[in-house]
Design an enzyme around this catalytic site. Structure first.
Site, mmCIF file in Angstrom:
data_model
loop_
_atom_site.group_PDB
_atom_site.id
_atom_site.type_symbol
_atom_site.label_atom_id
_atom_site.label_comp_id
_atom_site.label_asym_id
_atom_site.label_seq_id
_atom_site.Cartn_x
_atom_site.Cartn_y
_atom_site.Cartn_z
ATOM 1 N N GLU A 134 0.835 -1.195 0.000
ATOM 2 C CA GLU A 134 0.000 0.000 0.000
ATOM 3 C C GLU A 134 0.878 1.256 0.000
ATOM 4 O O GLU A 134 0.787 2.121 0.866
ATOM 5 C CB GLU A 134 -0.962 0.009 1.198
ATOM 6 C CG GLU A 134 -1.894 -1.177 1.264
ATOM 7 C CD GLU A 134 -2.909 -1.229 0.121
ATOM 8 O OE1 GLU A 134 -2.948 -0.287 -0.688
ATOM 9 O OE2 GLU A 134 -3.637 -2.234 0.033
ATOM 10 N N ASP A 313 1.281 34.368 -26.564
ATOM 11 C CA ASP A 313 0.488 35.271 -25.751
ATOM 12 C C ASP A 313 0.491 36.652 -26.407
ATOM 13 O O ASP A 313 1.551 37.212 -26.687
ATOM 14 C CB ASP A 313 1.101 35.333 -24.349
ATOM 15 C CG ASP A 313 0.291 36.158 -23.371
ATOM 16 O OD1 ASP A 313 -0.705 36.765 -23.790
ATOM 17 O OD2 ASP A 313 0.679 36.188 -22.192
ATOM 18 N N ASP A 393 -1.637 27.380 -20.546
ATOM 19 C CA ASP A 393 -1.967 28.543 -21.373
ATOM 20 C C ASP A 393 -1.324 28.435 -22.751
ATOM 21 O O ASP A 393 -1.956 28.732 -23.776
ATOM 22 C CB ASP A 393 -1.502 29.828 -20.687
ATOM 23 C CG ASP A 393 -2.403 30.217 -19.521
ATOM 24 O OD1 ASP A 393 -3.525 29.683 -19.426
ATOM 25 O OD2 ASP A 393 -1.975 31.046 -18.695
#
Length: 418
Positions: A134, A313, A393
């Site tokens: 685990e 951009d 972006d």
């Protein structure tokens, strides 16, 4: 003693051979419920102890109180399945198995305080096997490294890890498993890889009922998929290694660039987009702060293929012009009202976003950790957390022509080189 073919499922056969020749130093086993990973590891440890009478093993879970009812019983099952249970003495507190004829030991410990591992001592031999059961319950790789450094000394060794992948792709264990680490093999399996009769009809029936009632829960619980939490934006994210051969077979690439401000980095990304299959594959990135336009242009040009252009951009027209003057085929993103929501929705609705965490670690991190905003009442607002999203972006800018409504099936290869 039963035949190994009756104990080791075909899905594990190649891994069994690799362990036998110690092909790797680490073996990570991820999978859903009933995938057989813990049983396989227990068998491999017992087989290793039987082959080498100076080998010992240590088995860890995060919480020591869970040892007796889980890994200890799993190891006892392996002893009985291999017909050697009579060779081992069982001790209850702390849990321990001792091979009477050789003194070999299997120790069971909790990792509540990993530093306590330094106190483990052996009268004979060394810890050849270490098992983290685990693994997702552990705090992070620092705990794992601390225990390994304390336990694996004195001879060649193998570390095993088994876990059900957490739902969130950004979980430390999911991100770590996606990395390519020399000497580590990551094996994935599900209950579907085991013979049906090993599991029993009741188990299979429960799995199929959940599949019909709640497919998302089924994929997480039984298929071991990181399906994401309720705030997870990109449930279509897949993190895995991408080979050079896969990239070479791709026919067209798109590039995007988000300009940094102040301490924010410039973020360039190169990707392949298949409109027909609605799949996005991010193959390269460059993310760095405080670069001059000339330095940025050199990095961008080095990563773009012949004839490719980059969508940037539009908030920095001077930098955009500077890039053009250095030979970068750069154009400004159109952006506009609603462009963020539109672009993010477009990415979320793709069938798959595939990222290689080694080639593009920033992209992998941003997409995995991207979440919806929550209001003061804790409820999701439908907006996106505006942080650590520079590569995202850049991806939005690169694919803007599609997200703005152009029918993806009318895409032409020459669109890339306009």
């Amino acid at each position: 003693m039963r035949r190994l073919s009756e104990l080791i499922a075909p899905a594990y056969a190649a891994v069994h051979d690799d362990i036998r020749r110690m092909g790797h130093a680490e073996y990570w086993f991820r999978g859903g419920r009933g995938s057989g990973k813990s049983s396989f590891i227990a068998l491999e440890i017992v087989l290793g102890l039987l082959r080498e009478d100076t080998a010992n093993a240590a088995v860890y879970r995060k919480v020591g109180a869970t040892l007796r009812e889980s890994v200890f019983e799993q190891m006892v099952w392996a002893l009985e399945a291999l017909g050697v249970a009579g060779e081992f003495e069982r001790r209850a507190q702390p849990p321990e198995l001792i091979r009477v004829s050789t003194g070999q030991r299997v120790l069971f410990r909790g990792a509540d305080n990993p530093e306590k591992s330094k106190s483990l001592k052996l009268a004979r031999g060394w810890f050849k096997y270490l098992w983290f059961e685990e693994l997702n319950e552990f705090s992070g790789m620092e705990d794992v490294r601390t225990i390994k450094a304390s336990v694996l000394r004195g001879g060649p060794s193998i570390a095993f890890a088994s876990y059900n992948p957490p739902a969130r792709p950004s979980s430390w264990v999911n991100e770590e498993a996606a990395r390519r680490v020399p000497g580590r093999m990551v094996h994935a399996s599900t209950y579907l890889d085991l013979p049906r009769e090993w599991l029993g009809e009741a188990f299979v029936r429960e799995a199929e009922m959940l599949r019909d009632e709640n497919e998302r829960a089924y994929r997480h619980m039984y298929l071991g998929e990181a399906v994401g939490g309720e705030a997870q934006v990109f449930e279509n994210l897949c993190l895995r290694a991408i080979s050079a051969e896969e990239i070479a077979a791709m026919d067209a690439f798109f590039c995007g660039l988000d300009f940094g401000f102040a301490n924010d980095p410039d973020a360039f990304v190169r990707m392949h987009f298949d409109p027909a299959r609605k799949t996005l594959t991010i193959v390269d990135e460059f993310v760095r702060a405080r670069l001059s336009a000339e330095e940025l242009a050199r990095e961008v040009l080095a990563r773009m293929g012949p004839g490719e252009r980059v969508v940037c951009d539009s908030a920095e027209p001077r930098t955009l012009q500077a890039l053009r003057e250095t030979g970068v085929r750069a154009e400004a993103a159109r952006k506009g009202a609603g462009s963020v929501q539109r672009g993010m929705r477009f990415l979320r609705e793709l069938r798959q976003i595939l990222i290689d965490p080694d080639r593009c670690p920033v992209a992998a991190r941003e997409f995995a950790r991207c979440e919806f905003e929550r209001g003061r009442d804790g409820r999701l607002t439908g907006g996106y957390v505006d942080a650590d999203n520079h590569v995202i972006d850049a991806v939005r800018y690169a694919l803007e022509r599609f997200s703005r409504g152009r029918d993806a099936h009318t895409f032409r290869r020459e669109d890339v080189f306009l």
